[in-house]
Design an enzyme around this catalytic site. Structure first.
Site, PDB file in Angstrom:
ATOM      1  N   LYS A   9       0.839  -1.200   0.000  1.00 20.79           N
ATOM      2  CA  LYS A   9       0.000   0.000   0.000  1.00 20.79           C
ATOM      3  C   LYS A   9       0.879   1.258   0.000  1.00 20.79           C
ATOM      4  O   LYS A   9       2.095   1.180   0.210  1.00 20.79           O
ATOM      5  CB  LYS A   9      -0.932  -0.040   1.211  1.00 20.79           C
ATOM      6  CG  LYS A   9      -1.949  -1.203   1.152  1.00 20.79           C
ATOM      7  CD  LYS A   9      -2.885  -1.155   2.348  1.00 20.79           C
ATOM      8  CE  LYS A   9      -3.896  -2.296   2.305  1.00 20.79           C
ATOM      9  NZ  LYS A   9      -4.836  -2.240   3.451  1.00 20.79           N
ATOM     10  N   TYR A  49     -12.335  -2.293  -3.523  1.00 24.56           N
ATOM     11  CA  TYR A  49     -12.864  -2.365  -2.160  1.00 24.56           C
ATOM     12  C   TYR A  49     -14.396  -2.345  -2.117  1.00 24.56           C
ATOM     13  O   TYR A  49     -14.976  -1.999  -1.084  1.00 24.56           O
ATOM     14  CB  TYR A  49     -12.301  -1.224  -1.313  1.00 24.56           C
ATOM     15  CG  TYR A  49     -10.877  -1.461  -0.825  1.00 24.56           C
ATOM     16  CD1 TYR A  49     -10.554  -2.617  -0.102  1.00 24.56           C
ATOM     17  CD2 TYR A  49      -9.871  -0.526  -1.051  1.00 24.56           C
ATOM     18  CE1 TYR A  49      -9.258  -2.837   0.363  1.00 24.56           C
ATOM     19  CE2 TYR A  49      -8.575  -0.735  -0.574  1.00 24.56           C
ATOM     20  CZ  TYR A  49      -8.277  -1.891   0.128  1.00 24.56           C
ATOM     21  OH  TYR A  49      -6.998  -2.092   0.603  1.00 24.56           O
ATOM     22  N   ASN A 112      -1.879  -0.305   7.116  1.00 28.66           N
ATOM     23  CA  ASN A 112      -1.368  -1.625   7.493  1.00 28.66           C
ATOM     24  C   ASN A 112      -0.513  -2.272   6.404  1.00 28.66           C
ATOM     25  O   ASN A 112      -0.377  -3.481   6.333  1.00 28.66           O
ATOM     26  CB  ASN A 112      -2.509  -2.530   7.967  1.00 28.66           C
ATOM     27  CG  ASN A 112      -3.570  -2.736   6.903  1.00 28.66           C
ATOM     28  OD1 ASN A 112      -3.408  -2.301   5.763  1.00 28.66           O
ATOM     29  ND2 ASN A 112      -4.639  -3.418   7.256  1.00 28.66           N
ATOM     30  N   HIS A 115      -1.936  -5.367   1.180  1.00 26.37           N
ATOM     31  CA  HIS A 115      -3.219  -6.011   0.882  1.00 26.37           C
ATOM     32  C   HIS A 115      -2.943  -7.399   0.332  1.00 26.37           C
ATOM     33  O   HIS A 115      -1.985  -7.604  -0.411  1.00 26.37           O
ATOM     34  CB  HIS A 115      -4.000  -5.215  -0.190  1.00 26.37           C
ATOM     35  CG  HIS A 115      -5.162  -6.003  -0.718  1.00 26.37           C
ATOM     36  ND1 HIS A 115      -6.379  -6.029  -0.084  1.00 26.37           N
ATOM     37  CD2 HIS A 115      -5.259  -6.857  -1.783  1.00 26.37           C
ATOM     38  CE1 HIS A 115      -7.192  -6.850  -0.746  1.00 26.37           C
ATOM     39  NE2 HIS A 115      -6.540  -7.362  -1.785  1.00 26.37           N
ATOM     40  N   GLU A 126      -9.458  -9.825  -8.185  1.00 23.24           N
ATOM     41  CA  GLU A 126      -8.485  -8.744  -7.985  1.00 23.24           C
ATOM     42  C   GLU A 126      -7.368  -8.800  -9.026  1.00 23.24           C
ATOM     43  O   GLU A 126      -6.929  -7.765  -9.534  1.00 23.24           O
ATOM     44  CB  GLU A 126      -7.933  -8.810  -6.552  1.00 23.24           C
ATOM     45  CG  GLU A 126      -9.035  -8.487  -5.530  1.00 23.24           C
ATOM     46  CD  GLU A 126      -8.656  -8.765  -4.082  1.00 23.24           C
ATOM     47  OE1 GLU A 126      -7.522  -9.222  -3.817  1.00 23.24           O
ATOM     48  OE2 GLU A 126      -9.509  -8.510  -3.197  1.00 23.24           O
TER      49      GLU A 126
HETATM   50  P1  DAT Z   1      -7.747  -7.029   5.040  1.00 23.31           P
HETATM   51  O1  DAT Z   1      -6.948  -5.922   4.403  1.00 23.31           O
HETATM   52  O2  DAT Z   1      -6.965  -7.704   6.141  1.00 23.31           O
HETATM   53  O3  DAT Z   1      -8.325  -8.002   4.058  1.00 23.31           O
HETATM   54  P2  DAT Z   1     -10.438  -5.929   5.303  1.00 23.31           P
HETATM   55  O4  DAT Z   1     -10.711  -6.487   3.947  1.00 23.31           O
HETATM   56  O5  DAT Z   1     -11.396  -6.268   6.401  1.00 23.31           O
HETATM   57  O6  DAT Z   1      -8.972  -6.339   5.815  1.00 23.31           O
HETATM   58  O7  DAT Z   1     -10.365  -4.346   5.227  1.00 23.31           O
HETATM   59  C1  DAT Z   1      -9.723  -3.722   4.132  1.00 23.31           C
HETATM   60  C2  DAT Z   1      -8.895  -2.579   4.648  1.00 23.31           C
HETATM   61  O8  DAT Z   1      -9.757  -1.587   5.224  1.00 23.31           O
HETATM   62  C3  DAT Z   1      -7.927  -2.952   5.778  1.00 23.31           C
HETATM   63  O9  DAT Z   1      -6.728  -3.490   5.297  1.00 23.31           O
HETATM   64  C4  DAT Z   1      -7.730  -1.628   6.445  1.00 23.31           C
HETATM   65  C5  DAT Z   1      -9.081  -0.944   6.297  1.00 23.31           C
HETATM   66  N1  DAT Z   1      -9.879  -1.132   7.520  1.00 23.31           N
HETATM   67  C6  DAT Z   1     -10.459  -2.271   7.952  1.00 23.31           C
HETATM   68  N2  DAT Z   1     -11.118  -2.075   9.095  1.00 23.31           N
HETATM   69  C7  DAT Z   1     -10.964  -0.754   9.403  1.00 23.31           C
HETATM   70  C8  DAT Z   1     -11.394   0.078  10.461  1.00 23.31           C
HETATM   71  N3  DAT Z   1     -12.142  -0.406  11.460  1.00 23.31           N
HETATM   72  N4  DAT Z   1     -11.021   1.387  10.426  1.00 23.31           N
HETATM   73  C9  DAT Z   1     -10.281   1.878   9.416  1.00 23.31           C
HETATM   74  N5  DAT Z   1      -9.832   1.143   8.387  1.00 23.31           N
HETATM   75  C10 DAT Z   1     -10.164  -0.155   8.381  1.00 23.31           C
HETATM   76 MG    MG Z   2      -9.809  -7.796   2.659  1.00 27.06          MG
END
Ligand code: DAT
Ligand code: MG
Length: 147
Positions: A9, A49, A112, A115, A126
């Protein structure tokens, strides 16, 4: 053999973590089949997303992922989809184990670092939105039989 979509990212690119992250997957023994530094458009971000579009953080997520270049990759290997997720660590870096990418390099959920596709269906979807077929390379390494 599985393929997965991984992406360093914008925070990871800014923090010079591309090499470190590529190195972890190389050393694990996976094959890099495609990679590019690119800037994600708002359209692409919203498509990528889409599953999160009702979440309160969706706008912030789209703004963040389009805020600077990302390093998009396709990796191939046995069970690479779930194993890459394990190597990445929990979504919230506060819960990510030491030794994982998020556990070692990230401190907050919004930034974080990486991805990774979460299922075979997500991986196909994707890879398809980020790469053209001709950008992907299938090849054998003579070392494969040792991995
Ligand atoms: P991942 O990236 O582990 O697949 P995800 O698909 O649940 O996680 O969410 C996509 C991204 O969205 C994640 O990497 C960071 C952001 N995100 C997730 N939960 C969040 C939150 N509670 N507040 C802010 N950003 C968040
Ligand atoms: Mg995800």
């Amino acid at each position: 053999m599985e393929r997965t979509f991984l992406m360093v990212k914008p925070d990871g690119v800014q923090r010079n973590l591309v090499g470190e992250i590529v190195s972890r997957f190389e050393k694990k023994g996976y094959n890099l089949v495609g990679a590019k530094l690119m800037t994600v458009s708002k359209d692409l971000a919203e498509t990528h997303y889409a599953e999160h579009k009702e979440r309160p953080f969706f706008g912030e997520l789209v703004d963040f992922i389009t805020s600077g270049p990302v390093f998009a990759m396709v990796w191939e290997g046995e069970k690479v989809i779930s194993t890459a997720r394990t190597m990445m660590g929990a979504t919230n870096p506060a819960d990510a184990a030491p030794g994982t990418i998020r556990g070692d390099f990230a401190a907050q959920v919004a930034m974080n670092v990486i991805h990774g596709s979460d299922s075979p269906e997500s991986a196909v979807r994707e890879i398809g939105i980020f790469f053209k077929e001709e950008e992907l390379n299938t090849y054998d390494k003579t070392i494969s039989k040792w991995v």
